[in-house]
Write a protein that holds these residues in place. Structure first.
Motif, PDB file in Angstrom:
ATOM      1  N   LEU A 287       0.842  -1.196   0.000  1.00  0.00           N
ATOM      2  CA  LEU A 287       0.000   0.000   0.000  1.00  0.00           C
ATOM      3  C   LEU A 287       0.876   1.245   0.000  1.00  0.00           C
ATOM      4  O   LEU A 287       0.623   2.195  -0.761  1.00  0.00           O
ATOM      5  N   ARG A 288       1.904   1.247   0.849  1.00  0.00           N
ATOM      6  CA  ARG A 288       2.825   2.395   0.871  1.00  0.00           C
ATOM      7  C   ARG A 288       3.521   2.539  -0.472  1.00  0.00           C
ATOM      8  O   ARG A 288       3.581   3.637  -1.051  1.00  0.00           O
ATOM      9  N   HIS A 289       4.041   1.433  -0.988  1.00  0.00           N
ATOM     10  CA  HIS A 289       4.746   1.463  -2.270  1.00  0.00           C
ATOM     11  C   HIS A 289       3.839   1.969  -3.388  1.00  0.00           C
ATOM     12  O   HIS A 289       4.249   2.802  -4.208  1.00  0.00           O
ATOM     13  N   SER A 290       2.606   1.491  -3.434  1.00  0.00           N
ATOM     14  CA  SER A 290       1.665   1.892  -4.483  1.00  0.00           C
ATOM     15  C   SER A 290       1.329   3.373  -4.377  1.00  0.00           C
ATOM     16  O   SER A 290       1.205   4.071  -5.394  1.00  0.00           O
ATOM     17  N   THR A 291       1.176   3.856  -3.144  1.00  0.00           N
ATOM     18  CA  THR A 291       0.868   5.272  -2.926  1.00  0.00           C
ATOM     19  C   THR A 291       2.024   6.143  -3.387  1.00  0.00           C
ATOM     20  O   THR A 291       1.835   7.155  -4.079  1.00  0.00           O
ATOM     21  N   GLU A 292       3.241   5.762  -3.015  1.00  0.00           N
ATOM     22  CA  GLU A 292       4.422   6.535  -3.416  1.00  0.00           C
ATOM     23  C   GLU A 292       4.596   6.512  -4.935  1.00  0.00           C
ATOM     24  O   GLU A 292       4.935   7.535  -5.546  1.00  0.00           O
ATOM     25  N   THR A 293       4.350   5.363  -5.551  1.00  0.00           N
ATOM     26  CA  THR A 293       4.505   5.243  -6.999  1.00  0.00           C
ATOM     27  C   THR A 293       3.509   6.138  -7.723  1.00  0.00           C
ATOM     28  O   THR A 293       3.859   6.818  -8.708  1.00  0.00           O
ATOM     29  N   ARG A 294       2.253   6.147  -7.232  1.00  0.00           N
ATOM     30  CA  ARG A 294       1.240   7.021  -7.845  1.00  0.00           C
ATOM     31  C   ARG A 294       1.653   8.487  -7.719  1.00  0.00           C
ATOM     32  O   ARG A 294       1.583   9.255  -8.693  1.00  0.00           O
ATOM     33  N   ASN A 295       2.061   8.897  -6.521  1.00  0.00           N
ATOM     34  CA  ASN A 295       2.442  10.292  -6.292  1.00  0.00           C
ATOM     35  C   ASN A 295       3.646  10.679  -7.153  1.00  0.00           C
ATOM     36  O   ASN A 295       3.702  11.791  -7.692  1.00  0.00           O
ATOM     37  N   TRP A 296       4.608   9.760  -7.260  1.00  0.00           N
ATOM     38  CA  TRP A 296       5.816  10.023  -8.043  1.00  0.00           C
ATOM     39  C   TRP A 296       5.460  10.207  -9.517  1.00  0.00           C
ATOM     40  O   TRP A 296       5.938  11.131 -10.169  1.00  0.00           O
ATOM     41  N   PHE A 297       4.617   9.348 -10.026  1.00  0.00           N
ATOM     42  CA  PHE A 297       4.263   9.445 -11.441  1.00  0.00           C
ATOM     43  C   PHE A 297       3.536  10.750 -11.734  1.00  0.00           C
ATOM     44  O   PHE A 297       3.803  11.418 -12.735  1.00  0.00           O
ATOM     45  N   GLU A 298       2.600  11.113 -10.846  1.00  0.00           N
ATOM     46  CA  GLU A 298       1.843  12.356 -11.053  1.00  0.00           C
ATOM     47  C   GLU A 298       2.791  13.552 -11.109  1.00  0.00           C
ATOM     48  O   GLU A 298       2.617  14.464 -11.924  1.00  0.00           O
ATOM     49  N   THR A 299       3.812  13.546 -10.253  1.00  0.00           N
ATOM     50  CA  THR A 299       4.733  14.682 -10.169  1.00  0.00           C
ATOM     51  C   THR A 299       5.770  14.668 -11.285  1.00  0.00           C
ATOM     52  O   THR A 299       6.133  15.711 -11.833  1.00  0.00           O
ATOM     53  N   GLU A 300       6.238  13.478 -11.625  1.00  0.00           N
ATOM     54  CA  GLU A 300       7.348  13.356 -12.570  1.00  0.00           C
ATOM     55  C   GLU A 300       6.889  12.966 -13.978  1.00  0.00           C
ATOM     56  O   GLU A 300       7.680  12.421 -14.756  1.00  0.00           O
ATOM     57  N   PHE A 301       5.625  13.236 -14.317  1.00  0.00           N
ATOM     58  CA  PHE A 301       5.100  12.828 -15.621  1.00  0.00           C
ATOM     59  C   PHE A 301       5.958  13.328 -16.788  1.00  0.00           C
ATOM     60  O   PHE A 301       6.214  12.561 -17.735  1.00  0.00           O
ATOM     61  N   PRO A 302       6.426  14.579 -16.796  1.00  0.00           N
ATOM     62  CA  PRO A 302       7.257  15.030 -17.927  1.00  0.00           C
ATOM     63  C   PRO A 302       8.492  14.147 -18.136  1.00  0.00           C
ATOM     64  O   PRO A 302       8.899  13.897 -19.276  1.00  0.00           O
ATOM     65  N   GLN A 303       9.055  13.653 -17.046  1.00  0.00           N
ATOM     66  CA  GLN A 303      10.224  12.782 -17.141  1.00  0.00           C
ATOM     67  C   GLN A 303       9.849  11.446 -17.797  1.00  0.00           C
ATOM     68  O   GLN A 303      10.577  10.924 -18.647  1.00  0.00           O
TER      69      GLN A 303
END
Length: 488
Positions: A287-303
């Motif tokens: 759950l923690r990993h999935s939450t962090e992955t979602r947040n990371w993707f939303e923020t780093e989408f241009p990358q």
């Protein structure tokens, strides 16, 4: 070749991108169509932008469409791939949080245990909707490839009640084989031959050969115990290897919650897990990993979008089964893998109706399973405990019988090791009420469950679990990735 692939739950951005690039590694597939569908228009547009960039950069004629209309996506598809998470992270958080109040500490909670069973109750009605659409709209003889957990329950429902040609796919066998090859000092994965059989997430390496030489229990135990990393990260898994005589495909954290012995007391949990990564047993780790992955993707989408400009490299094709199955079915090039199908005698000492995971070969004639396999008795006993829970869970999800659902949870190995019947009855009431919007089959049972909860005398506790980590911020994730990059 020209055919259509529908991907349901395509908003699982990283996984959809992997499936997409894997499939396009097959030269004959450049002219196919990918139809993406998801409930989230936002996620759909992000993944479509990435896939469009891959097509453009590689100068491919591949067609990519995206729609929130699932039936439109499925219409005319030859293959339908599901990677859905019904209820998203909101429902998943309840799968972890509510059982903790009753002392049940899960690492993942998406296969069996309290969280996995409720996850199945949310998924199965939706899976049956997919199957209805496939029967009505897809190309005749279309194949449904299910990647979504709980794997066995979803596949069971699709085959038994959805009446669709279905195979369940997971990567646990491949990852376990990678570990074994590493500890045995193999120069490449091709040096290791193996037969793995059981049920999803409880599949067992019942035969191992390294360059044709049989590998026994003692050699494998010694190799794992000598490994500087796995000896710490896979302590529970190594203990099971010592006692059962065969290695399990599943990670330390996953395996720990399918058994009644290692997570039933907080002091026992911390003895067997490793906190270096979520997959080794951390409370609510996925759950923690999935939450962090979602947040990371939303923020780093241009990358992520910029990385899609790289050319597709067939040498980097992953070992996920989907692309290899499609290649074998369409071209006749034979593929050997491990697949989730109805048993029907494939494994001699597991029930005929169970969904098993075992070796098979794929060619133009379909998936052809290797039959007549007998797994060790201890492995069969452990699998049987889960199969009985899965069967009751599927039947409960189909019928909306909350009493049968409670009996399924009661018979779960870890739940039974931790909780009393009274606690299980209340916990299930609480989970059904909390997740009612995703459980239409229990609509009639919710008012009575609310009344029982209002009058209950069963005590609960607010508990974060034996080994919980907080969700890291984007800044913390950036710092950690930078430190790792510098170390390399």
């Amino acid at each position: 070749m020209s055919f259509k692939i529908a991907i349901i739950g395509a908003g699982s951005v990283g996984f959809t991108k992997k499936l997409f690039t894997d499939i396009l590694c097959v030269p004959e597939f450049k002219d196919i169509e990918f139809a993406l569908t998801d409930l989230s228009e936002h996620n759909l547009q992000m993944i479509k932008a990435i896939l469009d960039k891959i097509v453009e950069s590689n100068k491919l004629p591949t067609k990519v469409t995206a729609t929130t209309n699932r039936r439109e996506a499925i219409a005319g598809a030859r293959y339908i791939i599901s990677c859905v998470r019904v209820g998203g992270l909101e429902a998943y958080a309840d799968d972890i949080r509510i059982p903790l109040k009753y002392g049940i500490d899960q690492c993942v909670g998406d296969t069996i245990c309290a969280g996995g069973i409720l996850y199945g109750q949310r998924n199965i009605p939706v899976i049956l909707d997919f199957c209805k659409d496939i029967r009505e709209l897809a190309e005749p003889g279309a194949k449904f490839l299910n990647y979504a957990n709980p794997m066995a329950m979803n596949t069971w429902a699709a085959i038994e009640y959805g009446k669709v040609d279905t195979v369940g796919l997971c990567h646990g066998v491949q990852h376990g084989a990678e570990q074994i090859a590493e500890v045995l000092g193999a120069k490449s994965q091709s040096e290791l031959d193996y037969i793995c059989s059981g049920i999803n997430h409880q599949t067992w390496f019942i035969d191992l050969k390294l360059n044709g030489r049989k590998i026994g229990k003692e050699e494998l135990v010694a190799a794992f115990e000598a490994h500087p990393v796995f000896s710490q990260q896979e302590k529970l898994r190594i203990d099971v290897l010592k006692r059962f005589g065969v290695y399990s495909t599943e990670s330390n954290g996953h395996l720990s919650e399918y058994l009644p012995w290692y997570r039933k007391r907080p002091d026992e949990i911390t003895k067997w897990i490793d906190m270096s990564d979520w997959i080794h047993g951390e409370t609510g780790g996925y759950l923690r990993h999935s939450t962090e992955t979602r947040n990371w993707f939303e923020t780093e989408f241009p990358q992520f979008l910029a990385s899609a400009e790289k050319p597709i490299d067939p040498a980097k094709r992953s070992n996920e089964h989907a692309s290899h199955i499609l290649e074998a079915l369409e071209t006749g090039r034979v593929y050997r893998g491990h697949f989730n199908v109805k048993n029907n005698g494939v494994i001699t000492n597991l029930p005929s109706d169970a969904i098993i995971e075992s070796p098979g070969f794929v060619d133009r004639f379909g998936i052809n399973m290797v039959s007549g396999i007998t797994i060790p008795e201890a492995c069969a006993a452990t699998c049987m405990a889960s199969i009985n829970v899965q069967r009751m869970s599927v039947h409960a999800a189909i019928s909306g019988d909350i009493d049968l659902l409670k009996l399924a949870v009661l018979h779960d190995p870890l739940v039974g090791a931790v909780s009393t019947p009274e606690e299980v009855w209340q916990m299930v009431d609480e989970m059904v009420v909390a997740q009612a919007r995703w459980l239409p089959q229990y609509a009639d049972a919710v008012p009575a469950a609310k009344e029982r909860l209002a009058n209950s005398k069963v005590k609960t506790k607010e508990w974060a679990g034996a080994a919980r980590r907080n969700v890291r911020s984007i800044e913390e994730l950036r710092a950690e990735k930078a430190a790792l990059k510098q170390a390399v």
